[in-house]
Design an enzyme around this catalytic site. Structure first.
Site, PDB file in Angstrom:
ATOM      1  N   ASP A   8       0.866  -1.292  -0.443  1.00  0.00           N
ATOM      2  CA  ASP A   8       0.205   0.180   0.086  1.00  0.00           C
ATOM      3  C   ASP A   8       0.672   0.969   0.623  1.00  0.00           C
ATOM      4  O   ASP A   8       1.735   1.043   0.736  1.00  0.00           O
ATOM      5  CB  ASP A   8      -0.422  -0.622   1.136  1.00  0.00           C
ATOM      6  CG  ASP A   8      -2.374  -1.289   1.360  1.00  0.00           C
ATOM      7  OD1 ASP A   8      -1.444  -1.948   0.141  1.00  0.00           O
ATOM      8  OD2 ASP A   8      -2.878  -1.769   2.010  1.00  0.00           O
ATOM      9  N   ASP A 131     -15.425  -3.235  -1.749  1.00  0.00           N
ATOM     10  CA  ASP A 131     -15.566  -3.755  -0.235  1.00  0.00           C
ATOM     11  C   ASP A 131     -16.727  -3.551   0.131  1.00  0.00           C
ATOM     12  O   ASP A 131     -17.364  -2.051  -0.111  1.00  0.00           O
ATOM     13  CB  ASP A 131     -14.741  -1.880  -0.253  1.00  0.00           C
ATOM     14  CG  ASP A 131     -13.221  -2.273  -0.996  1.00  0.00           C
ATOM     15  OD1 ASP A 131     -13.019  -2.705  -1.316  1.00  0.00           O
ATOM     16  OD2 ASP A 131     -13.169  -1.178  -1.163  1.00  0.00           O
TER      17      ASP A 131
END
EC number: 5.3.1.16
Length: 251
Positions: A8, A131
């Site tokens: 990330d 998500d």
């Protein structure tokens, strides 16, 4: 079962967020390319990159770090990337510069026509990232909940021609609380395309649990905090997954 390390990216660094909060970031490396090299040495066969700044800004923000990673891994290791991808030009740019798969998340939910066009323009290279919490889809870096059922939306996107679905349980991501096996299997059973699990992986036990349902259509699992904090050894976990997949592999 592919175990896919997450890298990330925030401000050019490799970080981890807790439940998507940009102000709750732990920096694990100031050299993302070196981190990519490390995970490959540990046995990674695919990498998962997220442009966190891009996800919140709606446009690419970590181009230098991304290019450094793709230069580092070359053509040997597929790299999938999400975060801030909102137009076809951005997709083309990434695919021309070493990215194998582009992940479209919020933009797919808000503008399904864009996802449809992307699948048509770049067949075989588009993954949709969904998500969800309690079966409902979230967008905008998890900051907004929608009324969309994750299974219904995934089936719609499957018809568009997406290559795979990354399913993230946002109630568990970055919390080391275990994988939501039931929800992941529910989604995989409803689809013909592969599902990549994400969120909550804490230990080898979670990997073994996913391997037990791999044949439902779960091709891989993205792992982040667990491998950075040492509760999961990537090399040992991939070896265990391979052993379970082998003919006669022990349960």
């Amino acid at each position: 079962m592919l175990l896919i390390p997450a890298i990330d990216l925030k401000d050019g660094q490799c970080v981890r967020l807790k439940q998507g909060e940009m102000d709750d970031a732990t920096v694990f490396s100031e050299d993302p390319a070196a981190m990519a090299r490390h995970w490959i040495k540990q046995g990674a066969r695919r990498l998962h990159l997220v442009d966190l700044n891009g996800a919140f800004a709606g446009k690419p923000k970590n181009g230098g770090a991304i290019r450094a990673i793709t230069d580092e891994v070359g053509d040997d290791i597929p790299v999938q990337l999400g975060g801030g991808i909102r137009d076809l030009d951005t997709i083309e740019h990434y695919l021309d510069n070493g990215i194998s798969y582009v992940i479209i998340g919020t933009a797919a939910v808000k503008n399904p026509g864009f996802l449809h066009d992307a699948c048509g323009a770049f067949p075989g290279h588009i993954i949709v990232g969904l998500d969800a919490k309690d079966g409902k889809v979230a967008v905008d870096g998890w900051s907004k909940m929608t009324g969309h059922d994750v299974v219904d939306l995934a089936k719609k996107f499957e018809d568009y021609g997406v290559e795979a679905v990354i399913y993230t349980d946002i109630g568990r991501d970055g919390m080391l609380s275990g994988v939501n096996i039931e929800a992941t299997v529910r989604l995989a059973r409803a689809l013909r395309i592969p599902v990549i699990a994400s969120g909550g992986i804490a230990s080898l036990t979670d990997i073994e649990a996913l391997c037990a349902v791999e044949d439902e259509g779960i091709m891989g699992a993205i792992t982040g905090r667990a491998i950075y904090e040492g509760t999961l050894d990537l090399s040992a976990a991939q070896s265990r997954a391979d052993a379970l997949r082998a003919p006669g592999g022990a349960a």
